[in-house]
Write a protein that holds these residues in place. Sequence first.
Motif: not given
Length: 546
Positions: A451-464, A466-473
């Motif tokens: 969120r700090e690095q990306t204009p307009w990025l909201d918490d929901d999109v960032a959290r979804v 992050a979950e994908i990139y942690l839980r997927r291979p």
Amino acid sequence: MRLIFAVLLTLAVAVPAHAQEDYEDLLVLHEELREYMVPGFTNAVVLDSGARIGEAYANMLMVEKLAGLEDFEARLGAMEVESWPRSEQVDFLTVRALLNGYRFNLEVLRPWKRDPGFYLDPLMRVAFSDVPASGDDLAALRSQLAAVPPMLAGARATLTEVAGDYADLAIYNLENSDGVNHYHPYREVPPPGIIGWYDDLLARARADHPELLAEVEEARAAVIAFRDWLQEERPLMDAHAGVGAQRYDWFIRHVRMIPLSSDDMLVLSEREHERMTAALALLRHRNRDQPEIALSQSAEEQRAKIAATDAIVRDFLVREDFITIPDFVGELGANTPYIERSTGPNFWEQIQFRDPIPDHVHAVIPGHRFDAVLAARDERPIRGRYSEGSRAEGWATYLEEAIMLAGGTVHSPRADEYMQLFGIFRAARVPADVNMQRNVWSVQEAVDFMREQTPWLDDDVARVDAEIYLRRPPGYGVAYTIGKLQMDALLADRAQQLGDDFSLREFHDEFMAAGRLPIALIRYEMTGEADEVAQFWETPPIPPFD
């Protein structure tokens, strides 16, 4: 289209008999390996496993599967591939990547033991079911509802090494909407998480299918009981979610077949983030007198924007000789549905509801959906059944800036800014992916960074994300930017190699005809440059956790 067929026909060029026999052995091994790994206990069939799920069952099956991989590895290692044509060597390395991925999943990832979400993900599809139902649909729904209680009871016994971040994500998803709701049935107020969707299913059954009430209530009670168990056991669920630095690098190199270390990727992504942030500033200066594009105010207005964008993109691709669009490629739809949110548009919608072109070229044409249509017609036994994430996302992300630089956005100057915003977010994902998998950052720290690095990025999109990139291979979050940089390098290699004979359309057609393989393998096949694939011929043991 002629070039695509010409490239496919190169696979049939005559080769020495002994080499052809070896290649036939590879095809046999590939079929046997896929049959061997047909899901016996995976997320795809977890509901069908029902009461059989339990620690003993899971351990017995997975230990047996893991031991059986040694025979496949020995057979693959005995093949003498040095004399094979490049195309067949590429197929060999593809099978090696597939086999390495199976081993990593069984030996390291083990989501059935470590991730409660492994059991929760399929439950959403049940809750989305149409009610009332009849015939086969009703029978399937009843079967799935009946499987929920025993499956979740078995999951408790199997989840013996739960990672804390995985547990927190599961609890959150049980009780809260993810705020993005991509591919969820539309609700004006999205139900609060998985439990909320079972409340939604219960309300629909009560209104339209009362004979299902008892079955829905029993499934819903099992989901709530699983939530309560997670909350009670959470203090003991303290395993690391990430695979660790050494294992991450092993996976990137020997499964994703990206010839870079995670340290390399961190440097490259930082540079890309700086470059695109600077480009955004320059574009905003260039466009300072241009009016801002207004957000769509209705589904009808958004549909009209998408239709106009699709026509513009298709005309550009053909008129400017960018890529061949075969006659069988029809309408491909759109990727981002029009949703009215009380919180306002999320990051993707802030862009898409102004100008759909960034995501249209990425996710529709000539990106993901176009890619999928071509792949569906690929009947080659190995390439036609393989899809590597950094190839898929690298191609789609490359298209954003490539089409902009080739002139595909001249009709909409502000669209260039939106292309850079997409790229900025994708570059910010790389440190998030790497540092979560290295167990340096928590999910929340990754969200805060993006969120700090990306204009307009909201918490929901960032959290979804992050979950994908942690839980997927590992490595899916780096696939976009790093895959895009691999595409840039391949384009540069091929343009320099061919000189005045280089054709952008032929380059793209040849790339697509190679299949959805790791980009380093496609580079070897297209250019003959072997420096990158030299890293893939031997597979060392998976390193210990660090």
